[in-house]
Every structure is written in C-alpha cells, then in structure tokens.
Design an enzyme around this catalytic site. Sequence first.
Site, PDB file in Angstrom:
ATOM      1  N   ARG A 181       3.731   0.092  -4.953  1.00  0.00           N
ATOM      2  CA  ARG A 181       3.435  -0.440  -3.619  1.00  0.00           C
ATOM      3  C   ARG A 181       2.110  -1.193  -3.568  1.00  0.00           C
ATOM      4  NH1 ARG A 181       6.718   1.940   0.107  1.00  0.00           N
ATOM      5  NH2 ARG A 181       5.350   1.216   1.756  1.00  0.00           N
TER       6      ARG A 181
ATOM      7  N   GLU B  12      21.182 -20.815   4.007  1.00  0.00           N
ATOM      8  CA  GLU B  12      21.066 -19.468   3.459  1.00  0.00           C
ATOM      9  C   GLU B  12      20.085 -18.620   4.288  1.00  0.00           C
ATOM     10  OE1 GLU B  12      22.796 -17.830   1.647  1.00  0.00           O
ATOM     11  OE2 GLU B  12      21.602 -16.189   0.837  1.00  0.00           O
TER      12      GLU B  12
ATOM     13  N   LYS C 230      30.443  -5.676   0.629  1.00  0.00           N
ATOM     14  CA  LYS C 230      29.843  -6.447  -0.457  1.00  0.00           C
ATOM     15  C   LYS C 230      30.836  -7.422  -1.089  1.00  0.00           C
ATOM     16  CE  LYS C 230      26.552  -7.457  -3.306  1.00  0.00           C
ATOM     17  NZ  LYS C 230      25.618  -8.438  -2.730  1.00  0.00           N
TER      18      LYS C 230
ATOM     19  N   HIS D 151      21.563 -34.462  18.297  1.00  0.00           N
ATOM     20  CA  HIS D 151      22.897 -34.915  18.695  1.00  0.00           C
ATOM     21  C   HIS D 151      23.633 -33.822  19.454  1.00  0.00           C
ATOM     22  CE1 HIS D 151      22.525 -38.694  16.554  1.00  0.00           C
ATOM     23  NE2 HIS D 151      21.929 -38.007  15.586  1.00  0.00           N
TER      24      HIS D 151
ATOM     25  N   ASN E  82      -1.545   2.227   5.779  1.00  0.00           N
ATOM     26  CA  ASN E  82      -0.640   1.229   5.214  1.00  0.00           C
ATOM     27  C   ASN E  82      -0.052   0.462   6.384  1.00  0.00           C
ATOM     28  OD1 ASN E  82       1.421  -0.174   3.899  1.00  0.00           O
ATOM     29  ND2 ASN E  82       2.821   1.561   4.055  1.00  0.00           N
ATOM     30  N   GLY E  83      -0.180  -0.875   6.361  1.00  0.00           N
ATOM     31  CA  GLY E  83       0.359  -1.690   7.451  1.00  0.00           C
ATOM     32  C   GLY E  83      -0.630  -2.774   7.811  1.00  0.00           C
TER      33      GLY E  83
ATOM     34  N   CYS F  11       0.811  -1.218   0.000  1.00  0.00           N
ATOM     35  CA  CYS F  11       0.000   0.000   0.000  1.00  0.00           C
ATOM     36  C   CYS F  11       0.853   1.281   0.000  1.00  0.00           C
ATOM     37  CB  CYS F  11      -0.943   0.102   1.197  1.00  0.00           C
ATOM     38  SG  CYS F  11      -2.006  -1.316   1.362  1.00  0.00           S
TER      39      CYS F  11
ATOM     40  N   TRP G  46      -2.703  -2.677  -1.754  1.00  0.00           N
ATOM     41  CA  TRP G  46      -2.291  -4.051  -2.014  1.00  0.00           C
ATOM     42  C   TRP G  46      -2.958  -4.864  -0.912  1.00  0.00           C
ATOM     43  CZ3 TRP G  46       0.233  -8.114   0.274  1.00  0.00           C
ATOM     44  CH2 TRP G  46       0.691  -9.119  -0.600  1.00  0.00           C
TER      45      TRP G  46
ATOM     46  N   GLU H 270      22.973 -11.988   9.338  1.00  0.00           N
ATOM     47  CA  GLU H 270      23.828 -10.910   8.828  1.00  0.00           C
ATOM     48  C   GLU H 270      23.126  -9.553   8.810  1.00  0.00           C
ATOM     49  OE1 GLU H 270      25.261 -11.052   4.729  1.00  0.00           O
ATOM     50  OE2 GLU H 270      23.530 -12.258   4.159  1.00  0.00           O
TER      51      GLU H 270
ATOM     52  N   LYS I 185      21.114 -15.167   6.104  1.00  0.00           N
ATOM     53  CA  LYS I 185      20.412 -13.908   5.803  1.00  0.00           C
ATOM     54  C   LYS I 185      19.955 -13.271   7.104  1.00  0.00           C
ATOM     55  CE  LYS I 185      21.226 -12.962   2.554  1.00  0.00           C
ATOM     56  NZ  LYS I 185      22.050 -13.794   1.769  1.00  0.00           N
TER      57      LYS I 185
END
Length: 612
Positions: free
Chosen positions: A27, A485, A607, A508, A102-103, A2, A76, A492, A489
């Site tokens: 949005r 992964e 990066k 274990h 929005n939210g 939104c 949305w 980090e 993510k």
Amino acid sequence: MCGIVGFNGHHEAAAVLLDGLTKLEYRGYDSAGIAVRDGSKDATIVKAKGRLDHLKEKTDNGRSVIGTCGIGHTRWATHGEPSENNAHPHCSDDGNVIGVHNGIIENYQELKEKLLRNGYTFYSETDTEVAIKLVDYYYKKYLGTPVDAINHALVRIRGSYALELMFKEYPDEIYAARKDSPMILGVADGESFIASDVPAILKHTRTVYYIGNLQMARVGKGEITFYNLDGDEIEIEPKTIDWDAEAAEKSGYEHFMMKEIHEQPKAVADTLHSAVKDGKIDLAGLGLTEEEIRELQQIYIVACGSAYHVGVAAQYTIEDLADIPVRVELASEFRYRHIPLAQNALVIIISQSGETADSLAALRKAKEKNLKTLGIVNVIGSSIAREADHVFYTMAGPEIAVATTKAYSAQLIAADCIAVYFGMVRGRITEEKGAEYLDALESLPKQIEKILEDKERLQWFASKQSNAHDVFFIGRGMDYAVTLEGSLKLKEISYVHSEAYAAGELKHGTISLIEDGTLVISVLTQKALIEKTVSNMVEVKSRGAYLMGLTTYGNYDIEDVADFTTYIPDTDPHFAISLAVVPLQLLAYYFAVSRGLDVDKPRNLAKSVTVE
Ligand code: F6R
C-alpha cells in the site's frame, strides 16, 4: 494509498506492528513509522524514510521500542514529499494527540488556517498533521472525551480517512475512525488489532469487525466499543474471515479490479514480448504468410463490449500504419447483417474469454464465407482460440473482475503489434520506424506504473464527483476510442449514466443535455487534434459543464479551460491511449467505491457472456 496498523495487548507492540506493516507494504513504502506507549509514559515515536526495512533496522526489529499499545503506518506520499518529517505518526504540539492516517483530507488548507489562527504551528506538509491537531484543538476546547473531540473534528473534515489516534491522558487506549478508506478491527485472547486490510492481522485473529463510514472505535486491550457520529455506542457484528482461494488471490488489494489494474504493466509487457523476436516485432508465428498480409484489401474487426472498443482504436492504428481499410463491427450485428464481404479480407475477432456467444458466431460466419480469421484471445484453449485459423494470445493471465482492465490493455498492445508488423511487411513503414515504435511500446509498462503512482488525486476527484447523474466523455480520433472504454467502465461498475462522444459530434444534438455542473471528461492525447477538442471543451464549458481534462505532460494550457486536469506521460500518439485508459479505469473504480458498490461483481453482469 498508505497502510495502517494498531495493537493494544500484552505482548510488545512494536514487533506486532512491524509484522502487520510488512503485510501492508504493497500500500506504500516511501516511509514508515510507529508510535508505542508503555503505560502512562510518553510515547516513543520512530520514523524512517524509505522501505519498511529501514524502520526495522532503526528499531532493531522493534526490540528497542518498549510498550504494549501502539500504532503504525506505511506511507505512500500524497501531501508532502517522502521524508522522515512527513512520515507518520504525527503528533500535536505538546504530544497530547498522536495519530496515523490513510486517505486524503480535502479541506486541510482551510482547517490549517483555522488552527494557525488558534496558535498551532506545523512541522510537516501533511494533511494528517492538520487532522491530528484539529482533534487536539477540540479536545482542549470542549474538555470532553476523546470520542467527543474526534466527533467534532470529523464534522469539520472533508475527505477520506482511516484514522488511529492515541491520547496522552488515555494511555491504554487507541481510538479509530473511518470514512471511505479501508480499516478492520479484530480481537483475540485479550488483545486488539487494527489494520487497513485482513492479511495484516490474519495470523492473530479471524474474527474481525468492519467499521462503517463515519463510525469510531475505542480500542482497549481485547475489547472494542463502537460509536456513531453522535457519540452514541453502536453494535457491530463480528465477521469470521473464511478465506477462500478467490479472496486470497487478491494479494491484499481490496478488489480484483484494482489488483488487475496494477497488473497491467506486466500484461502489456508480456504480450509485447510474445510478439518480439530478435529485437523486432515479428508475428510470423501466427501463421499468416507475408504474401497473405501484403494482399489484404480489408480487415474486419469483430467483438463485443470493451473488446469492441479495442477494435475501434485498432482501426486508427492499422489504417495509419499498415494502410489497410478496417471496419469495426459489433459481433451481435455482424452475425445477422448481410455484408458484402471483401475477398482478401481478414476477420479479427477480439475476445478475452474466447467464449462470447456473439463473437464466436461472428467467427463462424466469417469462416463460412471462407475469410481468413485471426483471434486475439486471452483464455488458452477457449472456443474462439480453437476455431480461429490463427491465434494471437494476449498474456494478461486470469482476469476475475467483471469489468475488464488488464485484458483490454493486453488486447490493445496486441493490436498495436499487428499494425506495426503488417505495416513493415507491406512496406508502409521502414524497419527503423518499426524499431522506433517498438521502443515506444516497450516504454509503456513503466509509464503505466508512473500513472498508478498518482492515483490518489483521482480518488480525491472521484469522491467529489461520484454523485454525478450524467457524465460525458469526449475526444477525437484515438481519444474518442478510449472515451468509449472510459464511459463503459464508469457506467458498468458505478451505475452512473455516461456517454462517449466524438468531440465534434456533441453539438449535433447531445449538447442540449449539458447543464450547470454536468461533468464532461475530455481526453487530449492526439497532438494534431488537441486545439479542436479544446474548442469543444470551451463550447460545453460556456453551457455550464464542469470539465476534467486528461492529457499528456507538457499540455499545461489545458488547465486554462479544465477545472481539473490529470496528466499521463508522453508517447507516440498511436499508443497514447494505452496510458490514457488507466486514469479512466481508476476513475470508474473510485466512483464505484465512493458509491459503496460491489466493484468486482456489478449488478446484472457476468464475466463471460455466453448467451446472445
Ligand atoms: C466490460 C467487459 C465486456 C467484455 C465483453 C466481451 O468491462 O468486460 O464488455 O469486453 O463482454 O467479452 P470477451 O472479451 O470475453 O469476448
């Protein structure tokens, strides 16, 4: 998602609002609406289902709506289907309070019941209508100012919001409040502007106010007063928007990471198409002869970080489809370890930047040993691309956020293409099977788009869990590969400690860390292994874990075990993690945003890691 806009000035509001909404249409675009007030007259509300163009048509590009103070919204859908009825603005039963939002209001059900008990009725399925009527309720109950009423409501509301409200008795003002959803305000030439994002107001002003969490604003014509949750006036320093190229390239996204998450369908499609010739996966262009591929006895995949995680996944796919033993090595280890390297081996170095010091050193070591080398590289002309014997370029385009997303997905698809192509060349899979796999791969971009459409649920879940201290990810087979992964993510960018475990391995030792409320995220896309992983979920649940399940549509039994389940479209299990990684990226992103962190530039990271 939104987008919201607001305008209070001397020009006609509708045109300004529609122009702002055009900039925010990325949005959400399943419905849109505006509410405009002309002095003390009743507000005019116009809403239309579908793209913003429908609203423009309905209002003759804003010309049919008269007034200089108004709010607008492009939606949305989260609560309630896309429809005119659910479109914003919403208003209280007597039109006293009108608003856009929005939210997500997490406790809207509970609040709705309270309002129903107090005589309110509801015409839409939205959480926004509840929020607006709650403000109306407090406004009438305490007979105070709009700021008092909003304050009372905010204390009761849980969730995220960027809220704009207009009150019948204050026809020349807009009120705004914010928590965890973006909103900026700006002033120029006796006029005021509100928007979800800078592009919507940039042509009017470069002087903006970033309103903080749980703060409010009273927006008059060219003057804005800010308040805290106690209703006390506060000062917010204006900032001058000095758009540099980097910011402009965000295309309206708040962070590069989110933009790049959304670029994954294209990155995947472009990388795949670069490997398809005459309707077949054909990598002859890499320069490896069919004979060389048939004679391969061993593949080493060497990489760092997320690229290493692609290697872990590729091990399963290549072994399964091409029947070649694969070893996956961390470049920093591979370069110093004595490894009795097999002859007729291929060393695949995976690197987005093509400059990672350890990966480059590993490539050089492999070349010293006279092994064939293949780089899967994103940056054209980088060191690894230049030095490897053969190069498969991923087509992810420039990746700016430090945490990789689209490059990871492009690397994954490149590895899938290698597995299918090698499998066909070696006669382990038929051309028909190869064509079936290609079909599945070609569906991935659309399927990723579908997942992205449902991200608000993950945002909601992340906002509830973002105070976690430890998170465990579990999965079996390729699901284990993607948990590596997902865990990276999360840690980090959100700085929440997390670990990924092969689901059967947890007991274990590590299971002793599970206590009441520990979040365990379980990935279940590998059909043959789901039951086994479910048993591991039950084990941790009985020790107090709070479980999130990530599985494919159809596996609805997971909801019997998991406290929160999220679904991805079904595909061939070899490629399912290309889909499963997306909710994990979103989760990490929303954790970091909820914790107020610099998503694109996490602390201590860079990066391209050009030192060892
Ligand atoms: C994590 C991340 C890193 C990189 C790693 C290798 O989000 O981006 O773990 O994957 O530093 O970098 P490249 O692929 O450039 O060799």
